[in-house]
Design a protein around this motif. Structure first.
Motif, PDB file in Angstrom:
ATOM      1  N   ALA A 265      -4.406  -0.094   6.216  1.00 37.66           N
ATOM      2  CA  ALA A 265      -5.200   0.342   4.972  1.00 37.66           C
ATOM      3  C   ALA A 265      -6.658   1.257   5.415  1.00 37.66           C
ATOM      4  O   ALA A 265      -6.905   1.961   4.666  1.00 37.66           O
ATOM      5  N   ARG A 266      -7.098   0.626   6.507  1.00 38.64           N
ATOM      6  CA  ARG A 266      -8.322   1.537   7.018  1.00 38.64           C
ATOM      7  C   ARG A 266      -8.029   2.807   7.927  1.00 38.64           C
ATOM      8  O   ARG A 266      -8.909   3.437   8.306  1.00 38.64           O
TER       9      ARG A 266
ATOM     10  N   PRO B  12      -1.383  -9.390   6.730  1.00 36.67           N
ATOM     11  CA  PRO B  12      -1.223  -9.416   7.981  1.00 36.67           C
ATOM     12  C   PRO B  12       0.362  -9.644   8.602  1.00 36.67           C
ATOM     13  O   PRO B  12       0.936 -10.331   7.641  1.00 36.67           O
ATOM     14  N   PRO B  13       0.651  -9.244   9.645  1.00 37.18           N
ATOM     15  CA  PRO B  13      -0.013  -8.634  10.572  1.00 37.18           C
ATOM     16  C   PRO B  13      -0.333  -7.106  10.280  1.00 37.18           C
ATOM     17  O   PRO B  13       1.036  -6.428   9.951  1.00 37.18           O
ATOM     18  N   GLY B  14      -1.318  -6.526  10.619  1.00 40.66           N
ATOM     19  CA  GLY B  14      -1.144  -4.971  10.555  1.00 40.66           C
ATOM     20  C   GLY B  14      -1.730  -4.321   9.477  1.00 40.66           C
ATOM     21  O   GLY B  14      -1.812  -2.994   9.422  1.00 40.66           O
ATOM     22  N   GLY B  15      -1.556  -4.995   8.330  1.00 42.43           N
ATOM     23  CA  GLY B  15      -1.754  -4.372   6.758  1.00 42.43           C
ATOM     24  C   GLY B  15      -3.241  -3.787   6.715  1.00 42.43           C
ATOM     25  O   GLY B  15      -3.626  -2.871   6.054  1.00 42.43           O
ATOM     26  N   ALA B  16      -4.296  -4.685   7.108  1.00 42.55           N
ATOM     27  CA  ALA B  16      -5.636  -4.308   6.988  1.00 42.55           C
ATOM     28  C   ALA B  16      -5.977  -3.003   7.803  1.00 42.55           C
ATOM     29  O   ALA B  16      -6.568  -2.146   7.366  1.00 42.55           O
TER      30      ALA B  16
ATOM     31  N   ALA C 217       0.841  -1.085  -0.020  1.00 38.63           N
ATOM     32  CA  ALA C 217       0.156  -0.174  -0.075  1.00 38.63           C
ATOM     33  C   ALA C 217       0.897   1.144   0.132  1.00 38.63           C
ATOM     34  O   ALA C 217       1.892   1.473   0.917  1.00 38.63           O
ATOM     35  N   ILE C 218       0.840   2.256  -1.082  1.00 38.81           N
ATOM     36  CA  ILE C 218       1.665   3.269  -1.061  1.00 38.81           C
ATOM     37  C   ILE C 218       0.734   4.466  -1.301  1.00 38.81           C
ATOM     38  O   ILE C 218      -0.379   4.621  -1.558  1.00 38.81           O
TER      39      ILE C 218
END
Length: 174
Positions: free
Chosen positions: A45-46, A38-42, A18-19
Motif C-alpha cells: 500500500a505504501r 499482512p503479510p505484505g499488504g501495508a 487494494a486495486i
C-alpha cells in the motif's frame, strides 16, 4: 465485529483488497490486485515492494490458508511490479492453487470466486509482461468467468489487446 474485520474467512479477504494503487508496469496499464492484510499488504500500500517481499516471504510464521493466500498474492504482486518475473512465477501459481482450494463447487457461488479471479488475473499480468500473451489471455478469460463484481480481468484483456495491436503496428512499420 464486521465481516471485514474477521480474519478467519476467505470472504472477508475481499474486503481488504487494494486495486490499481500500483505504478504503471513497463508502460502498460495492467491492473494487479493485492491484499491490504499482512503479510505484505501495508508495505504494498505504501509502495515499498522490497519490504512487502520480505514480510510475505516470512509466511511460514502465518498459519492458515487465508494468510497463505494473502502472502502468495502479495508476493506475486510485489515481484511482478519489480519486474522480477521468474521470482513472481511460484507465488502467482501458489495463489491460484490456494484460491482454487477455496472455490465453491456448487450453486450460484461456483462462478463468483473473487479470490480465484484476482489470482488468475494477477498471474495473467505476470504472463503478459513476461512475454506470454496466450497464457495471459487464458488467465484473464478464466478470471472473467469467476467474477461478476470485479472488472479488472476485462480491463486487463483490453490492455493485452492494445499491446498486441501496438506490437503488430510496430512490426508493420519496420
Amino acid at each position: 465485529m464486521s465481516a471485514c474485520n474477521h480474519p478467519s474467512s476467505l470472504s472477508a479477504l475481499a474486503c481488504a483488497i487494494a486495486i490499481a494503487a500500483l505504478p504503471r508496469i513497463a508502460g502498460a496499464e495492467y491492473e494487479l490486485s493485492s491484499y491490504t492484510d499482512p503479510p505484505g499488504g501495508a508495505e504494498i500500500a505504501r509502495g515499498d515492494y522490497a519490504a512487502a517481499i520480505t514480510a510475505a516471504s516470512r509466511r511460514v510464521r502465518w498459519p492458515g490458508v487465508e494468510t497463505a493466500l494473502v502472502a502468495a498474492t502479495n508476493l506475486c504482486v510485489a515481484h511482478t511490479v519489480r519486474r522480477e518475473f521468474e521470482a513472481a512465477t511460484a507465488p502467482c501459481n501458489e495463489a491460484v492453487a490456494l484460491a482454487r482450494r477455496s472455490e465453491p463447487t456448487r450453486g450460484v457461488h461456483a462462478r463468483t470466486n473473487t479470490a480465484l479471479a484476482r489470482a488468475l488475473s494477477n498471474r495473467g499480468v505476470l504472463r503478459a509482461l513476461a512475454g506470454d500473451p496466450e497464457g495471459a489471455a487464458r488467465d484473464f478469460r478464466a478470471a472473467l468467468r469467476r467474477t461478476r463484481s470485479w472488472d479488472g480481468p476485462e480491463r486487463n484483456i483490453a490492455q493485452l489487446e492494445r499491446a498486441s495491436a501496438q506490437r503488430v503496428a510496430a512490426a508493420a512499420e519496420e
